[in-house]
Enzyme design. Structure first.
Site, PDB file in Angstrom:
ATOM      1  CD  GLU A 228      -2.784  -1.048   2.548  1.00 37.21           C
ATOM      2  OE1 GLU A 228      -2.627  -0.118   3.345  1.00 37.21           O
ATOM      3  OE2 GLU A 228      -3.590  -1.965   2.725  1.00 37.21           O
TER       4      GLU A 228
ATOM      5  CD  GLU B  44      -3.524  -5.787   4.008  1.00 38.63           C
ATOM      6  OE1 GLU B  44      -4.368  -4.983   4.469  1.00 38.63           O
ATOM      7  OE2 GLU B  44      -2.299  -5.589   4.020  1.00 38.63           O
TER       8      GLU B  44
END
Ligand code: IFM
Length: 453
Positions: free
Chosen positions: A169, A357
């Protein structure tokens, strides 16, 4: 008998859990680990309630039991874990700490013994503090130091770990860390977030080369957090605001990695993305070198509304209608379909994809019978996984799902106040209690299929 209903997943589909070093390991001073920007940030009060991750879920010491639990009790076959850069190169650059490498070496050996496929993330936000003192991700040199560290890890683990994720991320590291002040290093300067974003991406490109030079048979990808973003209304202002928010959250990463450019709409707000002293010749070519797979994380569905009162961006992000989590983010598990198909639909990208995720925080507690009945999480997983199945039907080559997360953990700015795990951790005793969702997931993994409705 093979389940051929629409709820079944392809043969060999990887069912796993994701984790991150700083959120679970604790042992922040063990075996020569250097300090990270998060150690400093929490000491300065950056986390809820002054929480600190010095012990967290003590995974550094308890990983053998935790890995056995996930494999034997939950039937999971994949673990996404991250290596803590400050354990390997305590000062960020230069001397390598053998004890840090030995630790992950032992952990990977145990994964091999247990039949767990590792997916190793190299940067999940724990930048060595020494590098921060030289500017952190605002200093171009950090990108090369990251690649050097990535080579060291690959050299040691690459004989067994075949999937490396360079960055987790980059949006969070760049924007939450440099524009919103919510994450380490806690800066609030939108322009700096743009510079950090470019240097993170450059670090990714350099690491990609360094990893491949070290081990030719490993695969390398990057994990992006993509959001589902829609305009609040059809007004020209809201449409433009949504396009800018989409460029910041999604297209800055997809455009640069998959098409070698930065989105024009974002450059208007972040001129550094067209500044030749920052974006140097060859950078975007390096950043857009072919990947082996894409990792996608999904959490948020939002509506974007123009608001001239908001400095710099001129918009507000609102949760899509419906239930929200503790942070006020919408709980829209089905939105994962949109982000999974996007690289294929918008960029013609046919790379293998891992959902690196998926999950959310719920108000979990141990009931008087000792059980954690997290039905809300089960419903969330069920809806999200049906959406993953739909994305497969639409032609996305999804190879596996890693739920967020194996253990309750240190949730960054929210400290220990938010529980995302499929395993309840009693932080006082460090006792683990499998939540109902872990047992639900075990059945899904065993059957390689969702329950029929
Ligand atoms: O806990 C984080 C993780 O580190 C990165 N993705 C989002 C999760 C939940 O906020």
């Amino acid at each position: 008998m093979t389940d051929t209903s629409q709820t079944a997943f392809p043969e060999g589909f990887l069912w796993g859990a994701a984790t991150a070093a700083y959120q679970i390991e604790g042992a922040t001073r063990a075996d020569g680990r250097g300090e990270s920007i998060w150690d400093v940030f929490v000491r300065q009060g950056g986390s809820h309630n002054g929480d600190r991750a010095d012990i967290a879920a003590d995974f550094y010491n308890r990983y053998p039991d935790d890995l056995r639990m996930m494999r034997h009790d939950y039937g999971l076959t994949g673990l996404r874990f991250s290596v803590a850069w400050p354990r390997i190169v305590p000062a960020g650059a230069g001397a390598v700490n053998a004890a840090g490498l030995d630790h992950y070496d032992r952990m990977v050996d145990l994964m091999m013994e247990l039949g767990i496929t590792p997916l190793c993330t190299l940067y999940h936000w724990d930048l060595p503090q020494t590098l921060q003192e030289r500017g952190g991700w605002l200093n171009r040199d950090t990108s090369q130091h990251f690649a050097d560290y990535a080579a060291v890890v690959t050299d040691r683990l690459g004989d067994r770990v075949k999937r490396f994720v360079t960055l987790n991320e980059p949006w969070s590291a760049a924007f939450m860390g440099h524009a919103q002040g919510l994450h380490a290093p806690g800066l609030r300067d939108y322009g700096k977030a743009g510079i950090a974003a470019h240097h993170l991406l450059l670090g990714h490109g350099l690491a990609l080369e360094a990893i491949r030079a070290q081990a030719s048979d490993v695969t390398v990808g990057v994990t992006l957090w993509l959001n589902s973003i829609k305009p609040f209304s059809n007004s020209a202002e809201d449409l433009d605001a949504a396009s800018l928010a989409d460029a910041e959250s999604n297209r800055i990463w997809l455009d640069s990695l998959l098409a070698g450019r930065y989105p024009e709409r974002l450059v208007q707000t972040l001129p550094c993305l067209a500044d030749p002293t920052i974006i140097q010749p060859g950078d975007l070519e390096l950043i857009s070198r072919p990947l082996d797979f894409l990792g996608l994380n999904y959490y948020v569905r939002e509506l974007v509304k123009a608001d001239r009162g908001v400095p710099v961006t001129g918009y507000r992000r609102l949760p899509a209608p419906g239930p929200t989590n503790y942070r006020g983010d919408s709980l829209s598990p089905e939105g994962i379909e949109e982000i999974l198909v996007r690289p294929l639909v918008d960029y013609g990208c046919t790379l293998p994809v891992y959902c690196t995720e998926v999950g959310n925080a719920f108000n979990d507690y141990v009931d008087p019978t000792g059980r954690v009945r997290d039905g809300g999480r089960i419903a969330y997983f069920d809806a999200a996984l049906r959406a993953v199945r739909r994305a497969l039907d639409r032609g996305v080559d999804i190879r596996g799902v890693f739920v967020w997360t194996l253990l309750d953990d240190f949730e960054w700015d929210a400290g220990f106040s938010a529980r995302y795990g499929i395993t309840y951790v009693d932080y006082g005793s460090q006792k683990r209690i499998p939540k109902d969702s872990a047992l639900w997931l075990r059945d899904v993994a065993r059957r390689n299929a969702l329950p029929t409705l």
